[in-house]
Design an enzyme around this catalytic site. Structure first.
Site, PDB file in Angstrom:
ATOM      1  N   GLU A 199       0.850 -14.717   7.724  1.00  0.00           N
ATOM      2  CA  GLU A 199       0.415 -16.143   8.224  1.00  0.00           C
ATOM      3  C   GLU A 199       0.460 -17.264   7.231  1.00  0.00           C
ATOM      4  OE1 GLU A 199      -1.304 -13.643   8.304  1.00  0.00           O
ATOM      5  OE2 GLU A 199      -3.530 -14.271   7.998  1.00  0.00           O
ATOM      6  N   SER A 249      -4.272  -5.478   2.042  1.00  0.00           N
ATOM      7  CA  SER A 249      -5.530  -5.039   1.732  1.00  0.00           C
ATOM      8  C   SER A 249      -6.019  -3.858   2.285  1.00  0.00           C
ATOM      9  CB  SER A 249      -6.328  -6.186   1.878  1.00  0.00           C
ATOM     10  OG  SER A 249      -6.616  -6.390   3.575  1.00  0.00           O
ATOM     11  N   CYS A 304       0.231  -6.300  -6.408  1.00  0.00           N
ATOM     12  CA  CYS A 304      -0.418  -5.130  -6.426  1.00  0.00           C
ATOM     13  C   CYS A 304      -0.368  -4.144  -7.528  1.00  0.00           C
ATOM     14  CB  CYS A 304      -0.025  -4.461  -5.169  1.00  0.00           C
ATOM     15  SG  CYS A 304       1.612  -3.721  -5.106  1.00  0.00           S
TER      16      CYS A 304
END
Ligand code: NAD
Length: 519
Positions: A199, A249, A304
């Site tokens: 979002e 996450s 990441c």
């Protein structure tokens, strides 16, 4: 797309006054082949991280809209699954060209909403494009297996078939690459796809959807919803959805893995990381220092696979001052400014969190060798900037080591030998990526074989695999059993049907019923 998508690239100066809010471009839903305005009353502002100006709004889709999107996927599935594999391949061949043709515009949207530098944003698109190019090999990738004459007159063969409606839930940090890990692989295998972009950065996914429509994807085959928890829960619960690809996450990924699996869905969940770069004293010093700095601070550490933890072994400890000097030389600036090396963090909350983690290191006894917290960027005083930061003398108990920081912060630990470095990495809860810098083949081999991490680089700081391989991850960085893209990705998005057939010559008659298992 947005109602005035060009505003994405040159947003008007706005305040938070609500009537001006209504003039903001809105992100559309993509339902049944149409870009439609949501009827929701709940909207999320999207900010330019370099200025914190609101540039557009994204809806939290209503339940009715989400149901319409899933229904559209379900309705489109039979004919899409039945579309010849060569026709599906043709669409993706056209798609990869359209992505190439529009790479600058895609990168511009990424920099506007996510903040990374334009050059890095192009890299984001490029690495996703490689997955799209790979999908064009679907005619080979989806080959089944055959074994003739398993017994007299009997042959067995398998088909790889689509599984139905699949869904993807993406993070903010790679607005192009990660959605492109998801829906192209799912679609090319004959599934229909429900995508929920982050979002915080939906613009790039919307343009990618438009380009895929232009490439010939039939209406209803790809649908896009927006939102946060309610959208995620919808995807985990809707019975039409058979598989979920998640990247983000651990908090969200563990939840989605459990809720989706509980509902009988396949789930692949790529999660957080703490990637160690082990520096051996025999490494090429110049290359190692440059690679470490680039991998720690590129994308402001919001990757990441960022190399966020340096482990200096033995005499490599002496390289620390040079590491600090090279990091200090990086230029912090808005992502669309020439020469920018390090852009802003995604939000003021991310900046506050990263700053607090730096402070926790100081409070717990680490040495602050480079402090980027008070960096000033001329003309972008309201941006979420943190400059390159290095914490030395870090120990494994410190919070700055145990937590994923996800910012431009390199924590440096020191050990006496390779065994200690490997033991430290294997004790860390995450297993996403790691790298060793050495000129000794035996050292590299020992490291590769003993370290329990998904992606290992040898003199390669960010070893993200190309799409003919798979993006892996072990321990706390991954849940599921089949990984993203490559052969594993095809496995994830297909199911197998095994056919056993017997064609006997007419004179070979079965004379009596077989009541025992054939042996
Ligand atoms: P995030 O988990 O906050 O968001 C990812 C998605 O999950 C978004 O679409 C969001 O709407 C949704 N979401 C967020 N919180 C949720 C919750 N509590 N319950 C249900 N859904 C939720 O992640 P992010 O901040 O966008 O991305 C950064 C994280 O992603 C980092 O931890 C990073 O390491 C990880 N990441 C991992 C990989 C990988 O391949 N291993 C790749 C990129 C990013």
């Amino acid at each position: 797309l947005t109602s005035t998508s060009h505003l994405h690239l040159s947003p008007p100066p706005l305040t938070s006054i609500s009537h001006l809010h209504l003039l903001l471009p809105t992100t559309k839903l993509f339902i049944d082949g149409k870009f439609v305005e949501s009827k929701t009353s709940e909207w999320i502002d999207i900010h330019n991280p370099a200025t914190n100006e609101v540039v557009s709004r994204v809806p939290k889709a209503t339940q009715e809209e989400m149901r319409a999107a899933a229904l559209s996927c379900s309705r489109a599935f039979p004919s899409w699954a039945d579309t010849s594999i060569l026709s599906r391949q043709q669409i993706f061949l056209r798609y990869q060209q359209l992505i190439k043709d529009n790479i600058k515009e895609l990168a511009g949207l990424i920099t506007l909403e996510q903040g990374k530098t334009l050059a890095d944003a192009e890299g984001d698109v490029f690495r996703g494009l490689q997955v799209v190019e790979h999908t064009c090999s679907v005619t080979s990738l989806m080959l089944g297996e055959t074994l003739p004459s398993i017994t007299k007159d009997m042959d067995t063969y398998t088909y790889r078939l689509p599984i139905g409606v699949c869904a993807g839930i993406a993070p903010f940090n790679f607005p192009a690459m990660i959605p492109l890990w998801m829906f192209p692989m799912g679609l090319v295998c004959g599934n229909t796809y429900l995508m929920k972009p982050s979002e915080r950065v939906p613009g790039c996914t919307m343009l990618l959807a438009k380009l895929l429509q232009d490439a010939g994807l039939p209406d209803g085959t790809l649908n896009i919803i927006h939102g946060q928890h309610a959208a995620v829960n919808f995807i985990c619960d809707d019975p039409a959805i058979k598989a979920i690809s998640f990247v983000g996450s651990n908090q969200a990924g563990e939840y989605i893995y459990q809720r989706g699996s509980h509902n009988g869905k396949r789930v692949q969940s790529n999660m957080g990381a703490k990637n160690h770069g082990v520096v051996m004293p025999d490494a090429n010093k110049e290359n190692t220092l440059n690679q470490l700095v680039g991998a720690a601070f590129g994308a402001a550490g919001q990757r990441c696979m960022a190399l966020s933890t340096a482990v200096l072994v033995g005499e490599a400890r002496a390289w620390l001052p040079q590491l600090v000097e090279r990091s200090r030389a990086l230029r912090v600036n808005a992502g669309d400014q020439p020469g920018a090396d390090v852009g802003p963090l995604i939000s003021p909350q991310a900046k506050a969190r990263v700053s607090a983690l730096i402070q926790s290191g100081v409070d717990q006894g680490a040495s602050l060798l480079l402090d980027g917290r008070n960096v000033q960027v001329k003309g972008y005083e309201n941006g979420n900037f943190v400059g390159p930061t290095i914490l030395g003398n870090v120990t494994p108990e410190m919070t700055c080591y145990t937590e994923e920081i996800f910012g431009p912060v390199l924590v440096v630990l020191e050990v006496d030998n390779l065994d200690d470095a490997i033991a430290m990495i294997n004790k860390n809860p995450y297993g996403n990526g790691t790298a060793i810098f050495t000129n000794n083949g035996a050292t590299a081999r020992k490291f590769t074989h003993e370290v329990d991490v998904g992606q290992v680089g040898i003199n390669v700081p960010i070893p993200v695999p190309l799409p003919m391989f798979s993006f892996t991850g072990s321990r706390g960085s991954f849940r599921g059993d089949t990984n993203f893209y490559g052969k594993q990705g095809i496995q994830f998005y297909t199911q197998i049907k095994t056919v056993t057939s017997q064609w006997k010559a007419e004179d070979a008659t079965i004379t009596s019923p077989a009541v025992s298992m054939p042996t």
